[in-house]
Structure formats: C-alpha cells, structure tokens
Design a protein around this motif. Structure first.
Motif: not given
Length: 642
Positions: A552-555, A560-561, A566-567, A641-642
């Motif tokens: 994941l490449v996101c600034r 990102r949230k 969704r994941v 852990v997310i």
C-alpha cells in the motif's frame, strides 16, 4: 487616473500619447526600467562616439542620463508634439546639444546610413499592435535604412509573442540577432503590470548576409550567448524565460499549497533538459524547523509531504537521465542560485531552501535496451552504479522517467559461476566490484538472490504466516498469485528459494514480459508461469481464503483508512509492516480462526516460523543459481496489528 492604455491598440495611437503626456506633466515615465537598470547592456552595444537615433523617446530621462555620461550625439524623436516641446525646454540650458524632434519613426527623413545605433525603449511594443504589425514593420524598415553597416538596433522590450516574432523575423536574414533577458523590473505603475522580464533585442547590420542565421540568447547583461539554430527555437527560448519570471513573480507574492508550479532547467551549451524543479508549499500554519531531504514521485502526495516535513516551501529536483553529474555537492552548487530565487517571501537571508532529488542518479549509467510498449509507450533498460557502489539494472517507462519501475542488482557472469561452486563453503554478500562497469552488458547478470525492494522482502517474510509445515514441504505445493511482473525479481526469488511455491503471475503488458526475459534473467517453467491479462479480473475468480499481501502506497490518511476498512471487511486479521524512509507499508491479511475474530497481538509462533523459513531458503541453494540475501526475522520485527 489611468495612465496605461485600456487596449493594446491604444499604444500605437498618437492621440493616446498626446493625452498621456498632458496628464503626466513633467514627471518622467520610465518604460521597462531606468538608466541604472539598463546601462550595463546599453554601454555594451552603444559607444559614446556613436551617432544615436532614439525613437519614441517620450519624457524618459534615459537620453538625458546618457548625455550626462558622455553620449553627446543623440537625436531624439517622438510622435507627440507636447512631449517634444517639453523635453526641448527642459534641456535647453543644461544640454544644448541634446535635441528632440517631432518625427514619425516610420518615415524619418534622415539620410540612409547616417546613424551607428538606434535606441528603442518600448516603441516597438507600442506600434506592433497597430495594423496587424504593419506599422511596426515600416518602422523597422526605416531603422534598417538609417543605420550604417555595423550599426545596431537596440530595442528594450517585453517581447510579447507577436512583437518579438515580428522583429526577429524582420532581421533574421542579413543581420545578427541577439536577445538579452534581464530581470523583471519593478515600477511605480503596478507590481503585476511588469511581471514579465525585460528583454534587450540587439540587431547588428551586416554588409553581406551570412550563409546561416545568427540567432543568440543571453541570460542577463553579461551572460554568455547561446546560439540557436532557428527563429522558432529562439522565440521558444524567450517564452520559457517569460514563463519562469511569471512563476517567480507569483512565488514571491506568497505561498499556495494548492499549486505545484514546475520548470525545466536546460544545459546552457546543449540546450538539453538538465533539471526539473517542482515547488510545493505547505499550509501557512505549518511550523518551520530546519529540514531534511525527501524524495517524492506522486503529485498528489506533495502537499502532505510539505506539511509533514515542516517546510513552508519545498523545491523538488528531478535530474534528467541523459545528463552527467559529478556528485551531489556539485549538483547543489550548480542549483543554489536558482533555488534561492524560488525562496518564499519573508524567508531569513541565511536560511537555505532545500531541494530534493527524485531520480537521475549520479555517476555511471549505460542504456542497454530500448523499446516501445503498446500500453505504456517508450521504455528504457539501464545499468547504473548505485550509491553503494554496486551496479543495478533498471526498467524505466519514459512517460514517468523519474520513477524506477523495476530494479535488480547485477553481478558478472564469471562471478556468478564461481559463487555457485563455493556457496556451500561461504555465503558472503557479493563484493562491490563483482559487476564492474567496464564489462560488456552481456557479461553482467542479475543476482537472483537479492531483492532490491524492501516491500518485496517483507512479502517473502510474510510467507511465515502460512506455518512451518506449509513452507517446508515441497511435496504439498502452495499456490501463489502475483499481480504485475515488472522485472520478475520477486516471482523468480520465490521460485528459486521456496520449494513449495507454485507461482503464477498475471501481467497486463506483453512488452514487460519480454523485457523481464530478455534483460532481467526471468525464466518460466512448470513451477513459474505468466498469464497475460488483467490482474483484477483474475483476482475476482479466486476465493477469499489463504494469505493476501498488499503493498500500500498512500499519503492521504483518509484514503488509507478507506482502503483498510475495505480490506478488513474481507480479511479480519490484518498486520501492517511499514517501510522505513518510504511511504510504502505492506499489509499481510488473512482469515483468522473463527469468523470475524481479530487478533490482539502478533502470534507468538511467528518468530519461530520465520526462522524455519530462513532455513528453508538457505537449504534450497543447492539448485538455485544464487544465494538468498534476506533476513526474514528482521523483516517481521516491526509488524503491527491493524
């Protein structure tokens, strides 16, 4: 009180100028700068002994100041009776030899070849808008007539496109044409009225026309002349200088986080692009501590970078791949004057504006292959020497030439053979000299045991989440799907060092597969296959079981949230491993035991599984062409852990 024309045509109107000077009175009006800002270039081309015709003199003090420093053969003409009368009265006693005459510049009545120089400050600009340029054309023809051989027409102008095109095309045959670009002049009328730079056009009359056009451009009054081959090329260079000064004018007026102006700096001798500068401002509320250097490729990310880096303004530098650079210190020395011109308003004089390199590595580089993809356009395959001294092979798509699409480290073919024979005795990292630049490209091979991208290493380490039994038992294959081939480094590594892996790659672009096989040593077999097609369509056919890895490449924090939500809707168990110094983070996603169960900590067994995976990789070097150079445990140390 309006003292400037409401329309361009008014510049050429005798009635307008009559009204103008009556309103202006005795106060001098200095078009495009006064004597102090112009004297350097004027003294360069006009000598005190020259007979000089000053066309459209107005009530400028320029002729008076030239007279006072020794120019006593000045003939001043203007279309306005009011200004001529006023200027004669003003100079009758102090400068009796300084004459002013009411004369039409298009038909002066002076003898042919009677002047060594003609000085024009804004008159061409005023006349060029009349009669579709015909009026100005007649003036230029008259100037050419009254000048002697070797004489010079010196014109101070804003070089609007229609003006400079008319003048240059008029003098391009039989004259030498040189244009000086001076700094933008501030004046009493309005800060925005003269944001464009001031140019001085110098046209020298030849006795006999040369066999080629003499067209030159100089930066500043003393800048070295750069020869240009055609009128369109000269006009284009002028337009570039104007665009740059307009950008400077805007940047000096304030900061704007929503705008990212950019400009390209070219090599003075060759005219080829050397640097591209992009300016990114942060929000006015950002703090301003001293900085570090950063690199950025994605335009949407620059605003967040400026904010997180705590700069009011960043100057991001891209170095062009066909240029040679000595070292970073030399680059900074070369760019410092230009970078300081881009400083934000109110910046302390002793504070430097940092610049960032986003490509264009320093040192040795060799293009070993080029091609054309029907999907992505032109591409280049290049061998370069990295900052660590090693050689690397890179795939670059020219539509985004600052982004390295794929990269692999190189070694010499002879060393690869020798290392394969000795690797059971000593598993050392290849030395810096293993792939010398002096060797032919065909003698350099890809080191298939080295992964250049940290996120690829994390993905390999993430296989530890499958468990020790799954990764060590080659009799029970593990199917792996990769979306996107690139140079093929990751799927080739999995094939070579993970015995249980059955790797399938989906690649949209056939040209990428050809590049990987031709230049990056990518080889398919029954355990490694490539499917040409849309990876997203292929994923739709899969069940949401097993292990899913995402780089994941996101600034954008909000985006990102959204991605994480969704994941997690599909994979409740999500771990994240950030990449130090990069925007990337690798997500390791799976379905945990029990529907909807979310782990609270990293599994205690993961470290032991990581060690088992490391042993498996090393054990498989008997049949692999290289030694795997990866620390699995280190890649999983910062897992969250997310």
């Amino acid at each position: 009180m309006s003292l400037l024309p409401r329309t361009a045509e008014e510049f050429s109107s005798a009635d307008y100028w009559e009204r103008f000077f009556r309103k202006r009175g005795e106060k001098a009006f200095e078009w495009y700068g006064d004597y102090n800002s112009l004297c350097g270039v004027l003294h360069k081309y006009i000598k005190p002994r020259d007979k000089v015709l000053v066309v459209g003199c107005g009530n400028s003090e320029l002729s008076e100041q030239l007279y006072d420093v020794g120019y006593h053969q000045l003939t001043n003409i203007d279309i306005s009776e009011t200004v001529v009368s006023h200027m004669n009265q003003r100079n009758a006693e102090r400068r009796p030899d300084l004459t002013f005459q009411q004369v039409d510049a298009t038909q002066t009545g002076f003898e042919s070849g009677s002047f060594q120089a003609t000085l024009d400050k804004g008159t061409l600009d005023a006349m060029a808008s009349e009669e579709d340029g015909a009026l100005a054309g007649r003036m230029l023809a008259e100037v050419g007539r009254v000048l002697s051989v070797g004489g010079r027409y010196v014109c101070v102008t804003l070089a609007q496109e229609h003006v400079i095109k008319l003048a240059v095309e008029h003098f391009a045959q039989g004259w030498a044409v040189r244009i000086h670009c001076l700094s933008g002049q501030q004046n009493e009328v309005s800060d925005s009225s003269f944001a464009l730079p001031v140019f001085v056009l110098v046209c020298t009359k030849f006795r006999q026309a040369p066999p080629f056009a003499v067209l030159e451009l100089c930066q500043g009054e003393d800048g070295a002349p750069v020869r240009l081959v055609s009128v369109p090329e000269l006009l284009s260079a002028v337009k570039e200088r104007q665009a740059y000064n307009l950008m400077l004018h805007k940047l000096r007026g304030g900061t704007d986080a929503s705008s990212t102006p950019s400009l390209t700096l070219c090599h003075a001798a060759t005219g080829r692009p050397r640097y591209t500068l992009t300016v990114q401002d942060s929000l006015p509320s950002a703090k301003l501590p001293r900085s570090n250097y950063f690199a950025i490729f994605i335009a949407e990310g620059r605003t967040q970078l400026a904010s997180s880096a705590k700069f009011r303004r960043l100057v991001i530098v891209a170095m062009h791949r066909d240029q040679e650079y000595e070292d970073m210190q030399a680059v900074q020395s070369e760019l410092s004057p230009m970078v300081m011109e881009l400083a934000p308003p109110g910046m302390p004089a002793n504070q430097q504006v940092p610049f960032l390199s986003v490509g264009g590595d320093l040192g040795w580089r060799e293009v070993i292959g080029r091609g054309l993809s029907a999907l992505t356009g032109e591409y280049s395959v290049e061998d370069v020497r990295g900052e660590d001294g090693h050689l690397y092979r890179r795939l670059i798509f020219m539509n985004n030439s600052q982004l390295v699409q794929s990269e692999s480290r190189l070694r010499s073919a002879a060393t690869a053979s020798s290392t394969h024979k000795k690797k059971n005795k000593k598993k050392a990292k290849p030395s810096v000299s293993e792939a010398p630049a002096s060797m032919e490209a065909k003698d350099r091979s890809v080191d298939r045991g080295f992964l250049c991208c940290t996120h690829h290493e994390v993905m390999v380490a993430g296989l530890a989440m499958l468990g020790s039994d799954a990764i060590s038992n080659k009799d029970h294959p593990v199917s792996m799907l990769l979306v996107g081939l690139g140079g093929g480094g990751l799927p080739q590594f999995l094939h070579d060092f993970v015995p249980c892996a059955r790797v399938e790659v989906v690649e949209l672009d056939p040209a990428v597969l050809e590049v990987a096989q031709t230049w990056f040593g990518f080889q398919t077999d029954k355990r490694l296959n490539v499917i040409l097609g849309d990876g997203l369509e292929h994923i739709k056919t899969l069940e949401s079981q097993g292990l899913f890895m995402l780089n994941l490449v996101c600034r954008d924090s909000a985006l990102r949230k959204s991605v994480l939500e969704r994941v997690q809707a599909v994979f409740p168990c999500v771990f994240s491993r950030g990449i130090e110094g990069e925007v990337n983070e690798v997500l390791l996603c799976c379905r945990s035991e029990g529907e909807g169960h979310k782990p609270q900590a990293i599994p205690q067994t993961l470290q032991q599984t990581a060690k088992d995976l490391q042993k498996t990789l090393r054990a498989n070097t008997q049949t692999a062409p290289c030694v795997p150079q990866i620390d699995i445990t280190a890649m999983l140390n910062d897992l969250k852990v997310i």
